[in-house]
Design an enzyme around this catalytic site. Structure first.
Site, PDB file in Angstrom:
ATOM      1  N   SER B 133      10.537   6.470  -1.287  1.00  0.00           N
ATOM      2  CA  SER B 133       9.412   7.370  -1.054  1.00  0.00           C
ATOM      3  C   SER B 133       9.892   8.616  -0.322  1.00  0.00           C
ATOM      4  O   SER B 133      10.855   8.570   0.458  1.00  0.00           O
ATOM      5  CB  SER B 133       8.377   6.644  -0.199  1.00  0.00           C
ATOM      6  N   TYR B 159       5.410   2.165   7.311  1.00  0.00           N
ATOM      7  CA  TYR B 159       5.660   2.064   5.874  1.00  0.00           C
ATOM      8  C   TYR B 159       6.911   2.855   5.490  1.00  0.00           C
ATOM      9  O   TYR B 159       7.811   2.352   4.818  1.00  0.00           O
ATOM     10  CB  TYR B 159       4.448   2.589   5.086  1.00  0.00           C
ATOM     11  N   LYS B 163      10.916   1.779   3.981  1.00  0.00           N
ATOM     12  CA  LYS B 163      11.628   2.375   2.839  1.00  0.00           C
ATOM     13  C   LYS B 163      12.986   2.906   3.281  1.00  0.00           C
ATOM     14  O   LYS B 163      14.002   2.737   2.606  1.00  0.00           O
ATOM     15  CB  LYS B 163      10.794   3.494   2.213  1.00  0.00           C
TER      16      LYS B 163
END
Lengths: 359, 359
Positions: B133, B159, B163
């Protein structure tokens, strides 16, 4: 009447076992787990280092062989005992090995920590002292390094990344849930042994730290000490580290635990170091001087991932934990050598031998 | 004769399901797993999105309900099928939720990835496309963002950290073992739906992305769209993103897989974006224009962790993957609205309704 009950992971290892001596002396009860991946077990599944701790302290230790990847085993221990706080030493810790087996390191260190945090939350246990490392700082941008130094940039090895990732996790969970009461201790370079000569570092993995290697040379088991890098920008060209006596680390953990129990910290980080930089050659010379041995050495190429100079500013620990290192480099060498000569085969001899080894 | 067999994790989700349409069209066989944590299952345990994929492509899909935290279930699938390569979509992905439940995010996303990597290694499967991302870049230090932009600094949410941590792991394992052949794709902001109207985004978690929220307002189910932050240093004060059509993402994955199969990459990273920054208000206006709806909105305080402006330089993907986004912002809106009006209750209606919703 004891203080509280501390769950100690990796308690049969080098730093864990020395710390348990101080925890017991301070009045804590301990429940210890270890998976014997890098510590010695006896014929009946007992942790050899902990037998010595019991001898030294005259107290008994509840021990379970348990791997933190086995979450249900961990859960069973928390269900059986009323655990007030946790000191999490368990991890694999070789820089070189971590570069060869990154997946193994990420798996063991991260999943072990995540399982432990989940079980702690499940049982409403929110007090944790975590073994971090000065490797989280990467290449220093200033010296001595304070806790405000950036972390996570240019970390040169996977072992250090596992410590950094866990620090980030701890920061995030303590931010999300204020019940957590966590201190991460960033160790500099632990050396030495318990002054009794009964306990010390006894790695069973082939990738060893410098002091066991120096000892092996002193005992004639290795012909020569290999020093990685003689062209660093330091006084004698070898790398500079902040060596700290393992018994100082041990009292640092007791101080951290005591602070957590006195007042809610949410999340704090402290350097545990002496504040003094010592070169590898200075360490070797000191060892030779206090032990009367000669350590032949050869200097080879720098090792990938090694840092030139690293030493701590440990003022914050002094101010907030009331902790300061007390032991000298000479003591680190003397104490380690006492351990080594009294136990030439480490914990793998069931009886303690009064020998001076091979020199 | 099919190309090779691709194991798709999280394949019942928004991006996974759209990607499978393109994989099947390109001639791949797919084995799909999903745990239905954020995708819809039918009464017989079938993945609703994949039923639509079968309708669209006329091909059949092997599907297992499987959570990547269940390593033995994963192992059983690898034992049963000859898997040539893996696309790993499975993850929980809400920025806001990740700040509230960091332990859940670290556990799911990191352990899921570690289990998958271990099983792949065990079965000698070394080809992987990983869903990363643009959040790994943190606050941009230059725009448009190229793959050379620093990662891991100032990532504002858990989050994004999961990643970033996984990218670091992938880099380390590919460095240690050259057999690995991995591409990480850094998505910018996926929007839109399959042009058939049969497939789209249908989040079952309460934390939703912007397009489903806009749609809910357009359908009269939400009174007003809440826009976080109207005082950013942008043309209209709202945040700027690089919105990319989900079908463009899908072809990006096919291009990445094709490159891995053509030649050994070890480890590569590509941005998947359009290269164009669009503000939230511009998106809303475009949606209103192409759908003929009106979207009442209110602008509130900035949301913790949100970034002001973020858009990609996607030149590297064009040069090395031969891939470029094709779909316009208008198409993203039109296609999403077609999906939404044909399926006012998403996949949870077993029959596709030809309705224009409530507007």
């Amino acid at each position: 009447m004891s203080l509280s009950t501390v769950f100690v992971t990796g308690g049969a290892g080098y730093i864990g076992s020395h710390c348990i001596v101080e925890l017991l002396s301070a009045g804590y009860e301990v429940i210890v787990v270890d998976n014997f991946v890098n510590s010695v077990n006896g014929p009946d599944g007992e942790a050899m280092a902990l037998k010595r701790v019991e001898t030294i302290t005259g107290k008994s230790i509840t021990f379970y062989e348990c791997d933190l990847l086995d979450k249900s085993a961990l859960e069973a221990i928390f269900a059986k005992h009323k655990i007030d706080c946790v000191i999490h030493f368990a991890a694999i810790k070789s820089v070189g090995e971590s570069m060869e087996y990154p997946l193994l390191y990420y798996k063991n260190n991260l999943i072990g920590m995540l399982n432990l945090l989940e079980i702690m939350e499940q049982f409403g246990c929110y007090q944790l002292v975590f073994s971090s490392s000065c490797t989280v700082y990467g290449e220093p941008s200033f010296l001595p390094i304070t806790e405000e130094h950036s972390v996570g940039n240019s970390i040169t090895n996977v072992y250090g990344k596992t410590k950094y990732f866990i620090e980030e996790m701890l920061q995030d969970i303590t931010h999300a849930n204020k019940k957590w009461n966590i201190i991460a201790l960033r160790y500099f370079n632990p050396l030495g042994a318990h002054p009794s000569g009964l306990m010390g570092e006894d790695p069973i993995k082939p990738f060893a730290n410098i002091m066991p290697l120096i000892s092996q040379v002193a005992m004639g088991r290795l012909p020569v000490l290999t020093i990685f890098g003689g062209d660093y920008n330091t006084e004698d060209g070898t790398g500079v580290r902040d060596y700290i006596h393992v018994m100082d680390l041990a009292t640092g953990h007791v101080a951290a635990l005591s602070l957590l129990q006195k007042s809610h910290q949410n999340y704090k980080v402290y350097n545990l170091g002496t504040g003094e930089g010592v070169s590898v050659l200075q360490l070797v010379k000191t060892f030779e001087k206090v032990t009367g041995t000669t350590i032949p050495f050869k200097i080879v190429e720098r090792r990938e991932g090694d840092i030139s100079v690293m030493y701590a500013n440990a003022d914050l620990a002094e101010k907030e934990l009331g902790w300061k290192s007390k032991h000298t480099l000479e003591e680190m060498c003397t104490d380690f050598w006492r351990w080594q000569t009294m136990n030439p085969h480490g914990y793998r001899n069931k009886t303690t031998k009064m020998t001076n080894g091979h020199h």
